[in-house]
Design an enzyme around this catalytic site. Sequence first.
Site: not given
Length: 788
Positions: A35, A37-39, A126, A147, A236, A300, A324, A421, A454
Amino acid sequence: MTDAQNAAERIAALRSELDAHNYRYYVLDEPSVPDAEYDRLFRELQALEADHPELVTPDSPTQRVGGAALSAFGEVRHEVPMLSLGNAFEEGDLLDFDRRVREGLDLPAGDLFGGGAEIGYSCEPKLDGLAVSLLYEQGRLVRGATRGDGSMGEDISANVRTIRSVPLKLQGKGWPAVLEVRGEVFMSKAGFERLNAAQAETGGKTFANPRNAAAGSLRQLDPKITASRPLEFCCYGVGRVEGIVFATQVGMIEQLREWGLPISRELKLAKGAEACLDYYRDIGERRASLAYEIDGVVFKVNDIGQQRELGFRAREPRWAIAHKFPASEELTELLDVEFQVGRTGAVTPVARLRPVKVAGVMVANATLHNMDEVARLGVMIGDTVIIRRAGDVIPQVMQVVTERRPADARPVEVPQCCPVCGSAVERTQLVKRSKGKETFSEGSVYRCVGRLACAAQLKQAIIHFVSRRAMDIDGLGDKIVEQLVDKGLVASPADLYTLTYEQVVELEGFAELSTNNLLASIAESRTPTLARFIYALGIPDVGEETAKLLARALGSLERIEQALPEVLTYLPDVGGEVAYEIHSFFEDAHNRAVIEQLLARGVELQDQGELHAEFAASTTLGGFLDKLNIPFVAATGAKNLAERFQTLEGVIGADWLDLSAMKGLNEKARQSVREFFAKPENAERARAIEAQLRDFGMHWQSEKKVVEGLPLAGQTWVLTGTLDVMSRDVAKEKLESLGAKVAGSVSAKTSCVVAGPGAGSKLAKANELGVKVMDEQAFVALLDGYGA
Ligand code: 9MJ
C-alpha cells in the site's frame, strides 16, 4: 522537451501504473505492491496535477474523491430494464425451474437413467447489496445509476466514481463503444464493522447490517461521505451493449474481468440441476467464512442464445433464478436476561427468548456479549427483538423494535453478586500503559471475584483443563465434571490426581470398567508437554498458539512463571495486555498453589530445558528504551539516546551535561529521562528487564541494523497453507530481510496473508477481517520485485 511535456508524460505513466495496481488489487486479487508504494505513486500524481491543473482528466485515479454535494439525484431511464430475479426457496423449486427451462427450450426431460439434456448454468453467490448500472462510453465511465423501480433509477455517478474497485476507464482492448455493466455495490463484513466502530466513536449513525450501510453510503448527496465508506463493487451482467455479442454468460463475465471489472471469485459453470444444488450446498457451508454477506446463490442459463429463446415473464427472466438461503432473521420476545459465569469469571448477559424458528433451527437463547452491547442495543426485558443466526454462529440479538415496547418493560441490570457462588461481581478496569503512566477506564466486562471457589468457574476451568488439546483426559465429560464439583470431590484441577476408585465408582453412570478407564486416563495425562500444560492452566487470553510460543521460546515453566511482562512483549504476537495477563496469573498466590499441587501430585512436564528465544528482529537498545515508556520520549528519541550512550548503564548514568549536549532529544524529553532514571525503582526495573532478556538469550543488535527504511518495515505478515516454491522458513527469512515481522496468527493488524493450497482457518479469518491475501505466485513476484 518542455517541462509541461515532461509532466504530461509522467502523469500518463503514473495513471497507467496506478490503474494497473488497482486492477491487480481489486480484480485479480493479487496485490503487486505494498500500500505504501501505491500511496507514494498516488501522491506524486496528485502533486503533478496540482502543478498542472490543465492536465487533470475525469478518469484520473485522483478524481475519485468526490466533488460538490448535490441537492437531489437526477433521474435515469434504463433503456434495457433492470430486472429482478425469481426465487427458489427449496430444492424442489430449483428442480422445477430447471424443468421449465428444458421445456422452454424443447429439450428432452431426461431418460430412464436420469440422462438427457443437461443445461449449463453459471453459478454465483447472491450478494446482499444494491444493484447498480455503470455506463461506459468509449471505455470511460460516464454514468452510474441505481436500479430504482427497474425502468427509472437515480443518477449516482459522483458516488460510484468514489468506489475504488469501479474502473474509471476500461482496461485491455476490444471493448464495445457502449457498454452498460450491471452488478452489486456492497460492503464487506469487515468494512461494515470498521464503519460502525468509527461511527460509534464519532457519535454518528450506526447501521444494522452491511446492506443498510451500503445503501446509506451510496445514496449520499455528498459524494465525499460516500468516498469515506468502504464500498465495493462486483459485476454480474450487462445492460445496453453496442457492437459486440456474447455467446455465454460465463464467457461474458470473464471478458468483463479482462476489461478491468471485478467479478465474483466464486463464479462457476455447472451442468444440470444436481450440480447447481451441489454448488448451493457448498456455498451455504462456506457462507459464514465469506468476507461479505450473501442471501443465496444465483443460477443463469449459460448459453446466451438460449437465454434469448427463453425470454421474460413479467419483470423476471425465465433463464435465471435466485436460490435463497433460509431466512436467518426473526422477530421474537425477550423474556428475560440471565447472567452466565464463564471460565475466567466473566459474567455475561444471555437473552432468554420466546422460542422461534430461525433458518430451520429453534432458537431460545441468544448472546448479548456484554453490558456495552446491552446499552448499544438499548434493549429491555419484554422487548420485541430481531434475532439473527448466521452460519454456525450463536444467535445474536440484532435490534430492538422499540415501537412494540410494552409498558411494563424492565431494564437489564447486572447482578451485584455472582448468581452461582454469591461472590461480589466487579466491573473490570481497562488499564492503558503509555509513556510511564497508567490510565484506568471502565471495561465492558463484569467479573465474579470468586475464581475456583465459584462452582461455575471451577467447572469451566476443569472442563478446559481436561480437554483434548489441553491435558487430554478421556472420559471426563461435562456431566461428570459437574458431578465431581457438586459432590465436593474436586475443588481444583489438582484434585483430579487424588481421585480414588471408591469415589469414582459411586458417580452416576460409572461401573468397574469405566472407573478403571477414567483413572487410567487421568494417570496417563501426568506427562503433558509444557505447551499443553500452559494452555491447560486457562490463563486469560492465552490460547493454544500463545501457549506453544511461550513453551518454545522460554523452554521451562520456571522461566515462564518469572518472565517480566516487558520481556514477554518481545515475543512475536504477545502484546502488552496479554503479557500482563500472563504475568499477573503467575503472580497470584492461589494460582501458584494449584500449580505446585499439580507438580506435587505427580504431573511431570516433558520437553523442558531448551531456550529457543524467538525474539523479534528489532531488539536494539533504542527499541528497549522505547518500551520503557519514558514520558515524552518517542521512538526516535529513544533511538537517539541509544546511539549516543550505547548501553543501558550509559543512559541511566547520563548526567545533565551529557543530555544537554545531545542532539535529537528536546528539552522536555531530556528532563523526563533524567527524572525517570533518578527514581531508583525505574532504574532497577530497567536493569531487571535487560538482565532477564540477556538471560533468555536475546541477541542485541547494533542501532545501525534496524529495520526502519526497509520496504516492509512495520508490516506483519502471516504464512499459511503449503508453499511449493520455497519452504515456510525461507519465506519467513525473506520477509524478515525486507523488514516485515512474520506472525503465527491473523488479526486486524496483519498487513498481508500469503495463502498456499490447503489454507484453512487463517485464510477464513483474513477474509472475515478484510485483510489482504495473496497466493504464492503473487508473493514470489513481490519478492522478485524487491530482489529478495
Ligand atoms: C446478485 N445480487 O449477486 C443478479 N446478483 O441478475 C447476481 N443479482 C441479477 N445476479 C439479473 N449475481 C438480475 C439480478
